[in-house]
Write a protein that holds these residues in place. Sequence first.
Motif, mmCIF file in Angstrom:
data_model
loop_
_atom_site.group_PDB
_atom_site.id
_atom_site.type_symbol
_atom_site.label_atom_id
_atom_site.label_comp_id
_atom_site.label_asym_id
_atom_site.label_seq_id
_atom_site.Cartn_x
_atom_site.Cartn_y
_atom_site.Cartn_z
ATOM 1 N N UNK A 80 -27.992 6.203 -69.447
ATOM 2 C CA UNK A 80 -27.451 7.041 -68.363
ATOM 3 C C UNK A 80 -26.552 8.131 -68.940
ATOM 4 N N UNK A 84 -27.423 12.859 -69.524
ATOM 5 C CA UNK A 84 -26.625 14.046 -69.211
ATOM 6 C C UNK A 84 -26.538 15.031 -70.371
ATOM 7 N N UNK A 86 -27.254 17.975 -72.726
ATOM 8 C CA UNK A 86 -28.038 19.197 -72.521
ATOM 9 C C UNK A 86 -29.203 19.303 -73.488
ATOM 10 N N UNK B 98 -25.261 17.415 -63.898
ATOM 11 C CA UNK B 98 -24.593 16.180 -64.332
ATOM 12 C C UNK B 98 -24.769 15.081 -63.275
ATOM 13 N N UNK B 99 -25.138 13.882 -63.711
ATOM 14 C CA UNK B 99 -25.268 12.733 -62.815
ATOM 15 C C UNK B 99 -24.296 11.651 -63.282
ATOM 16 N N UNK B 100 -23.433 11.190 -62.388
ATOM 17 C CA UNK B 100 -22.404 10.205 -62.771
ATOM 18 C C UNK B 100 -23.035 8.903 -63.234
ATOM 19 N N UNK B 101 -22.679 8.443 -64.440
ATOM 20 C CA UNK B 101 -23.205 7.162 -64.904
ATOM 21 C C UNK B 101 -22.384 5.965 -64.401
ATOM 22 N N UNK B 102 -21.303 6.214 -63.658
ATOM 23 C CA UNK B 102 -20.445 5.105 -63.210
ATOM 24 C C UNK B 102 -19.709 5.494 -61.933
ATOM 25 N N UNK B 325 -20.103 21.885 -73.520
ATOM 26 C CA UNK B 325 -21.541 22.118 -73.636
ATOM 27 C C UNK B 325 -22.233 21.223 -74.643
ATOM 28 N N UNK B 326 -21.511 20.248 -75.198
ATOM 29 C CA UNK B 326 -22.116 19.414 -76.231
ATOM 30 C C UNK B 326 -22.764 18.165 -75.643
ATOM 31 N N UNK B 327 -21.970 17.353 -74.928
ATOM 32 C CA UNK B 327 -22.482 16.028 -74.518
ATOM 33 C C UNK B 327 -23.067 15.982 -73.110
ATOM 34 N N UNK B 328 -22.592 16.862 -72.226
ATOM 35 C CA UNK B 328 -23.123 16.848 -70.858
ATOM 36 C C UNK B 328 -22.874 18.204 -70.204
ATOM 37 N N UNK B 329 -23.519 18.414 -69.068
ATOM 38 C CA UNK B 329 -23.332 19.661 -68.340
ATOM 39 C C UNK B 329 -24.183 20.780 -68.913
ATOM 40 N N UNK B 331 -25.283 24.101 -70.978
ATOM 41 C CA UNK B 331 -25.046 24.587 -72.334
ATOM 42 C C UNK B 331 -25.670 25.973 -72.466
#
Lengths: 102, 484
Positions: A80, A84, A86, B98-102, B325-329, B331
């Motif tokens: 999950x 997310x 990119x 972005x989708x919430x994982x929790x 812009x690296x792990x989520x969202x 970029x």
Amino acid sequence: MSEHTPDLDHVDIHYVANLARIELGEEEAVRLQEELDSTLAYIRKLNELDLEGLEPMSHPHPQVNVLREDVPTQENDSEALLQNAPSRVQDLVRVPQMMEDT
Amino acid sequence: MSLAAKTLADLRSDLENGSCTSVEIVRSLEQRIQAVDGRLNAYLERDFEDALTQAEQADARRAAGETGALLGIPVAVKDLLNVKGQSCRCASRILEGYISPYDATSVAKLRDAGAILFGRLNMDEFAMGASTEHSAYGVCRNPWNTDHVAGGSSGGSAAAVAADTAVVTLGSDTGGSVRQPASFCGCVGLKPSYGRISRYGLTAFASSLDQIGVLSKTVSDAAEVLGVIAGHDPMDTTSLPEPVPDYLSALGGDLKGLKIGVADEFFGVGVEPEVAQQVQAAIDQLRELGAEPVKVSFPHLEYAVSVYYILAPAEASANLSRFDGVRYGNRVEAEDPVALMKATREAGFGDEVKRRILLGTYMLSSGYYDAYYVKALKARALIKKDADAAFAQCDLLATPVAPSAAYRVGEEAEDPLKLYLGDICTIPANLTGGCGISVPCGFSSTGLPIGLQLLGPAFAEERLLNAAHVYEQSTDWHNRKPSL
């Protein structure tokens, strides 16, 4: 970054934007500079105060070292989290090359 | 009255005595949202199908004999609270996709109480703003007059409650972001004490100031929801292990002997005469109800905005560094990691967010730290002393929420400083960690709602809610509905 001389009245917009990792357009930089300078001019109202002897208050309720038991838990599902990303290669997040090949 | 227009308390008794189902409540909200939200833009996302599935499950659980404080009641949240499987964009472009994982802890507690998690509400991007004009997904408008703003930053949370497109909502309050939109839209807005509710899963803006709040049609509905979401959480070290009282049972006591502090300073900060008049009338009403107004002072109030606009941007500049812009969202690709971050943040953040990140970065950078940041922390201590001295003489403070009723869309957007000054009455509760509430207390000459703010020291929610409830029930303001 080159030498920077602190200026308490003006925001050196390009210096700060680089620290904040935001690329600004030229027009945008001029506008933001003006807006931030006028906010600073207002904020300096604090200089009227005698703050001698006051303890800096960084938090509403002073707390020290809040600890909990070090027990392993399964908080997040890595798939999950990775969904997310990119840009992704298998179970890794892809980024541009950071280091030269040796 | 349609189900969508009912209070949480009424819907709960309807569900309990079988006169309606949760599915019917969701359908009623759906109908109302389809009819009016196009003019308001309070909702950024609403998944009716998912809500109906949750409602069917709640109805089945009730039929099987289950109970729960919020079983089958839909609750909508501000777009910065994580709900597992839903988007969480904080009204920003940078979190598109972005989708919430929790689940945030407050959200998990709502679920445990049986609530239906339905709808994500509009806000100023990353909660930075006071009008919900700084949303990347369009302005949220005031249900009483759609030419006017809903307030902010929890504008969608307030507008939805006032427009009967939501029963009860969660927002967040860093400098007034729950109380001010509640005042502008004519609903109840509760900002509990710092440490009362876990912020795990609440996207951080300014961590020493942020608190989750409740927006509702009545004070007792806010008390009900607070009881569900309050309490200590190991995932948020700033949440305190104070016991959670039964807030509902605290309501209805009389106000005999309750000292209501009135400080002139709160009425001298650009507050418009008609706002001052309505708030004064509310204080007179509190006196009629048995409370005793006493004169107190808050000598450093005029410095609150300066302190806030150093500390909040400073903390924000650190908190928002995670959006890289690296792990989520989103970029924006570039040749090296630093260029990638710069291009991503340039494209992803709106103007107000950039202003605050840049201001905060400046305040915290070498050579400025002592001149601005440390000075603000010391001045914050001075404001805390003002609050302590005031609460030594009174039980609660009564003040305006905002200097004016809701202004026109676009009217103040051009001048950030003017917008900042509008927060002066609400900021002290965040700086000091106390609790506060906005309750409808009248209307402006142009027909827009005005709120009364009651403020209490930390963890005085029972006293605060009781006074607000007794006042509210002695008036008709909370029964007024906008004609949309």
